[in-house]
Design a protein around this motif. Structure first.
Motif, PDB file in Angstrom:
ATOM      1  N   ASN A 199     -12.864   1.312   0.627  1.00 34.12           N
ATOM      2  CA  ASN A 199     -12.864   0.362  -0.486  1.00 34.12           C
ATOM      3  C   ASN A 199     -11.636  -0.531  -0.362  1.00 34.12           C
ATOM      4  O   ASN A 199     -10.521  -0.123  -0.689  1.00 34.12           O
ATOM      5  CB  ASN A 199     -12.857   1.116  -1.820  1.00 34.12           C
ATOM      6  CG  ASN A 199     -12.839   0.171  -3.009  1.00 34.12           C
ATOM      7  OD1 ASN A 199     -13.054  -1.042  -2.867  1.00 34.12           O
ATOM      8  ND2 ASN A 199     -12.557   0.714  -4.182  1.00 34.12           N
ATOM      9  N   GLU A 215      -2.540   0.436   7.154  1.00 28.41           N
ATOM     10  CA  GLU A 215      -2.090   0.859   5.824  1.00 28.41           C
ATOM     11  C   GLU A 215      -2.029   2.378   5.681  1.00 28.41           C
ATOM     12  O   GLU A 215      -1.013   2.939   5.250  1.00 28.41           O
ATOM     13  CB  GLU A 215      -3.000   0.271   4.734  1.00 28.41           C
ATOM     14  CG  GLU A 215      -2.849  -1.215   4.517  1.00 28.41           C
ATOM     15  CD  GLU A 215      -3.757  -2.046   5.394  1.00 28.41           C
ATOM     16  OE1 GLU A 215      -3.743  -3.283   5.273  1.00 28.41           O
ATOM     17  OE2 GLU A 215      -4.494  -1.450   6.220  1.00 28.41           O
ATOM     18  N   TYR A 231     -12.447  -8.479  -7.461  1.00 30.84           N
ATOM     19  CA  TYR A 231     -11.077  -8.441  -6.921  1.00 30.84           C
ATOM     20  C   TYR A 231     -10.622  -9.854  -6.557  1.00 30.84           C
ATOM     21  O   TYR A 231      -9.505 -10.273  -6.887  1.00 30.84           O
ATOM     22  CB  TYR A 231     -11.062  -7.528  -5.694  1.00 30.84           C
ATOM     23  CG  TYR A 231      -9.742  -7.422  -4.960  1.00 30.84           C
ATOM     24  CD1 TYR A 231      -8.865  -6.374  -5.218  1.00 30.84           C
ATOM     25  CD2 TYR A 231      -9.384  -8.343  -3.975  1.00 30.84           C
ATOM     26  CE1 TYR A 231      -7.665  -6.253  -4.527  1.00 30.84           C
ATOM     27  CE2 TYR A 231      -8.190  -8.245  -3.283  1.00 30.84           C
ATOM     28  CZ  TYR A 231      -7.342  -7.191  -3.558  1.00 30.84           C
ATOM     29  OH  TYR A 231      -6.143  -7.092  -2.863  1.00 30.84           O
ATOM     30  N   TYR A 242       0.834  -1.202   0.000  1.00 29.94           N
ATOM     31  CA  TYR A 242       0.000   0.000   0.000  1.00 29.94           C
ATOM     32  C   TYR A 242       0.872   1.257   0.000  1.00 29.94           C
ATOM     33  O   TYR A 242       0.627   2.205  -0.760  1.00 29.94           O
ATOM     34  CB  TYR A 242      -0.931  -0.009   1.207  1.00 29.94           C
ATOM     35  CG  TYR A 242      -1.957   1.101   1.210  1.00 29.94           C
ATOM     36  CD1 TYR A 242      -3.154   0.962   0.508  1.00 29.94           C
ATOM     37  CD2 TYR A 242      -1.743   2.278   1.924  1.00 29.94           C
ATOM     38  CE1 TYR A 242      -4.104   1.981   0.506  1.00 29.94           C
ATOM     39  CE2 TYR A 242      -2.683   3.296   1.922  1.00 29.94           C
ATOM     40  CZ  TYR A 242      -3.862   3.141   1.217  1.00 29.94           C
ATOM     41  OH  TYR A 242      -4.792   4.157   1.210  1.00 29.94           O
ATOM     42  N   MET A 301       2.559   2.231  -3.364  1.00 28.66           N
ATOM     43  CA  MET A 301       1.736   2.896  -4.369  1.00 28.66           C
ATOM     44  C   MET A 301       1.937   4.403  -4.326  1.00 28.66           C
ATOM     45  O   MET A 301       1.866   5.087  -5.350  1.00 28.66           O
ATOM     46  CB  MET A 301       0.249   2.574  -4.140  1.00 28.66           C
ATOM     47  CG  MET A 301      -0.151   1.158  -4.452  1.00 28.66           C
ATOM     48  SD  MET A 301      -1.958   1.018  -4.601  1.00 28.66           S
ATOM     49  CE  MET A 301      -2.521   1.611  -2.990  1.00 28.66           C
ATOM     50  N   TYR A 302       2.159   4.935  -3.121  1.00 28.01           N
ATOM     51  CA  TYR A 302       2.299   6.375  -2.934  1.00 28.01           C
ATOM     52  C   TYR A 302       3.759   6.819  -2.820  1.00 28.01           C
ATOM     53  O   TYR A 302       4.076   7.978  -3.081  1.00 28.01           O
ATOM     54  CB  TYR A 302       1.550   6.800  -1.665  1.00 28.01           C
ATOM     55  CG  TYR A 302       0.073   6.516  -1.716  1.00 28.01           C
ATOM     56  CD1 TYR A 302      -0.813   7.439  -2.266  1.00 28.01           C
ATOM     57  CD2 TYR A 302      -0.447   5.319  -1.244  1.00 28.01           C
ATOM     58  CE1 TYR A 302      -2.175   7.192  -2.324  1.00 28.01           C
ATOM     59  CE2 TYR A 302      -1.803   5.050  -1.299  1.00 28.01           C
ATOM     60  CZ  TYR A 302      -2.664   5.993  -1.836  1.00 28.01           C
ATOM     61  OH  TYR A 302      -4.022   5.733  -1.901  1.00 28.01           O
ATOM     62  N   ASP A 347     -10.632  -2.866  -2.107  1.00 26.36           N
ATOM     63  CA  ASP A 347      -9.975  -3.180  -3.379  1.00 26.36           C
ATOM     64  C   ASP A 347      -8.801  -2.245  -3.671  1.00 26.36           C
ATOM     65  O   ASP A 347      -8.001  -2.514  -4.566  1.00 26.36           O
ATOM     66  CB  ASP A 347     -10.978  -3.086  -4.528  1.00 26.36           C
ATOM     67  CG  ASP A 347     -11.989  -4.221  -4.507  1.00 26.36           C
ATOM     68  OD1 ASP A 347     -11.958  -5.030  -3.559  1.00 26.36           O
ATOM     69  OD2 ASP A 347     -12.825  -4.297  -5.425  1.00 26.36           O
ATOM     70  N   GLU A 348      -8.684  -1.142  -2.915  1.00 19.04           N
ATOM     71  CA  GLU A 348      -7.543  -0.246  -3.073  1.00 19.04           C
ATOM     72  C   GLU A 348      -6.249  -0.875  -2.562  1.00 19.04           C
ATOM     73  O   GLU A 348      -5.157  -0.415  -2.906  1.00 19.04           O
ATOM     74  CB  GLU A 348      -7.792   1.064  -2.315  1.00 19.04           C
ATOM     75  CG  GLU A 348      -8.942   1.898  -2.851  1.00 19.04           C
ATOM     76  CD  GLU A 348      -9.211   3.112  -1.988  1.00 19.04           C
ATOM     77  OE1 GLU A 348      -8.420   3.358  -1.043  1.00 19.04           O
ATOM     78  OE2 GLU A 348     -10.198   3.823  -2.246  1.00 19.04           O
ATOM     79  N   ILE A 349      -6.360  -1.916  -1.747  1.00 16.89           N
ATOM     80  CA  ILE A 349      -5.176  -2.565  -1.180  1.00 16.89           C
ATOM     81  C   ILE A 349      -4.618  -3.559  -2.196  1.00 16.89           C
ATOM     82  O   ILE A 349      -5.339  -4.450  -2.658  1.00 16.89           O
ATOM     83  CB  ILE A 349      -5.526  -3.303   0.125  1.00 16.89           C
ATOM     84  CG1 ILE A 349      -6.140  -2.339   1.134  1.00 16.89           C
ATOM     85  CG2 ILE A 349      -4.296  -3.986   0.704  1.00 16.89           C
ATOM     86  CD1 ILE A 349      -6.678  -3.011   2.381  1.00 16.89           C
ATOM     87  N   PRO A 350      -3.358  -3.435  -2.589  1.00 15.45           N
ATOM     88  CA  PRO A 350      -2.793  -4.380  -3.562  1.00 15.45           C
ATOM     89  C   PRO A 350      -2.834  -5.815  -3.037  1.00 15.45           C
ATOM     90  O   PRO A 350      -2.576  -6.069  -1.855  1.00 15.45           O
ATOM     91  CB  PRO A 350      -1.348  -3.895  -3.732  1.00 15.45           C
ATOM     92  CG  PRO A 350      -1.365  -2.464  -3.317  1.00 15.45           C
ATOM     93  CD  PRO A 350      -2.395  -2.377  -2.230  1.00 15.45           C
ATOM     94  N   LYS A 356       1.506   4.736   5.592  1.00 14.90           N
ATOM     95  CA  LYS A 356       1.739   5.616   4.444  1.00 14.90           C
ATOM     96  C   LYS A 356       1.879   7.064   4.892  1.00 14.90           C
ATOM     97  O   LYS A 356       2.732   7.817   4.402  1.00 14.90           O
ATOM     98  CB  LYS A 356       0.595   5.430   3.446  1.00 14.90           C
ATOM     99  CG  LYS A 356       0.610   6.377   2.252  1.00 14.90           C
ATOM    100  CD  LYS A 356      -0.343   7.534   2.442  1.00 14.90           C
ATOM    101  CE  LYS A 356      -0.348   8.459   1.252  1.00 14.90           C
ATOM    102  NZ  LYS A 356      -1.118   9.705   1.506  1.00 14.90           N
ATOM    103  N   ILE A 393      -9.973   2.315   5.495  1.00 14.13           N
ATOM    104  CA  ILE A 393     -10.059   2.229   4.039  1.00 14.13           C
ATOM    105  C   ILE A 393     -11.467   1.758   3.695  1.00 14.13           C
ATOM    106  O   ILE A 393     -11.853   0.635   4.033  1.00 14.13           O
ATOM    107  CB  ILE A 393      -9.009   1.257   3.477  1.00 14.13           C
ATOM    108  CG1 ILE A 393      -7.600   1.744   3.804  1.00 14.13           C
ATOM    109  CG2 ILE A 393      -9.179   1.087   1.966  1.00 14.13           C
ATOM    110  CD1 ILE A 393      -6.503   0.780   3.392  1.00 14.13           C
TER     111      ILE A 393
END
Length: 237
Positions: free
Chosen positions: A163, A123, A211, A25, A28-29, A165-168, A127, A161
């Motif tokens: 959603n 997560e 997902y 997670y 991604m950023y 599905d945002e978590i890889p 971040k 979080i």
């Protein structure tokens, strides 16, 4: 910036799902940040000698790798050990930053040696800790954390979080290693809110069926394992 995600595990060869969630997670950023996962296992015997041997191994690893940040995953069998281990780290490497998180982490571990304790889901907090150290947000803007501010406990607001599905998905990169256990979540939270249960704390949310259909086959394609553990509090919900 180099970050080490460190855990002391009771069993060998169990995939560290939570640490991979944090790493993937955050990447991604912050693709420029080096994030390494390292586990040290107690094996089949836990004793004073085993603990000290593990600490020496871990301290030697830290001295060689020289991370800027060490984030510990704390469980009931390792929280007290981690507290003592941090004292050793700070004597050898006083500028290293320290994060604590995990299911059994609690505020009694707070000290001036610890930069953040992450509570609840990690997560977003992990971040945002990186955001803070990069100077893009203030310390007060880091969600889901507790820390000392001039000797007094500071507790920042918590968010989740929405959603999932945002978590890889953590099993996308093939590995040659064989695991005794791999873990899988299809949901977080629980239908019930029992006070004694960790799963009752977060809101009940689901990874979408799309997902799961897309990603679960990757687990069987990319990994070799003996057992699969489903972590959902109510798998049939």
């Amino acid at each position: 910036m180099k970050i080490l995600l460190l855990a002391f595990s009771v069993q060998k060869d169990i995939f560290p799902l939570g640490l991979h969630y944090l790493k993937d997670y955050a990447k991604m950023y912050h693709p420029d940040v080096e994030i390494v996962i390292r586990e040290f296992s107690f094996g089949t015997r836990v004793s004073y000698e085993t603990n000290k041997n593990l600490e020496i191994q871990a301290l030697a690893y830290l001295t060689l790798e020289k991370p800027d940040v060490v984030a510990f995953s704390c469980y009931i069998w390792s929280a007290e050990m981690v507290r003592d281990f941090i004292l050793a780290i700070k004597r050898l490497h006083p500028t290293m930053k320290i994060i604590l998180g995990g299911v059994e982490v609690n505020e009694t571990l707070l000290s001036d040696d610890i930069d953040f304790i992450i509570k609840d889901e990690g997560e977003i907090a992990f971040k945002e800790c990186i955001d803070f150290w990069k100077g893009t947000i203030t310390k007060e803007q880091v969600h889901n954390v507790v820390y000392l501010n001039q000797g007094k406990k500071q507790e920042n607001p918590c968010i989740e979080i929405k959603n999932l599905d945002e978590i890889p998905f953590p099993y996308t990169v093939p590995q040659d290693r064989k695991y005794a256990v791999v873990r899988l979540e299809t949901a977080r939270g629980c239908l019930f809110n029992c006070h004694f249960c960790h799963y009752a704390k977060p809101t009940l949310r689901y990874f979408s069926l799309d997902y799961l259909r897309k990603n679960i086959p990757l687990l069987f394609t990319n990994y070799t394992f003996e057992n699969l553990t489903i972590l959902d509090a109510n798998f049939n919900s």
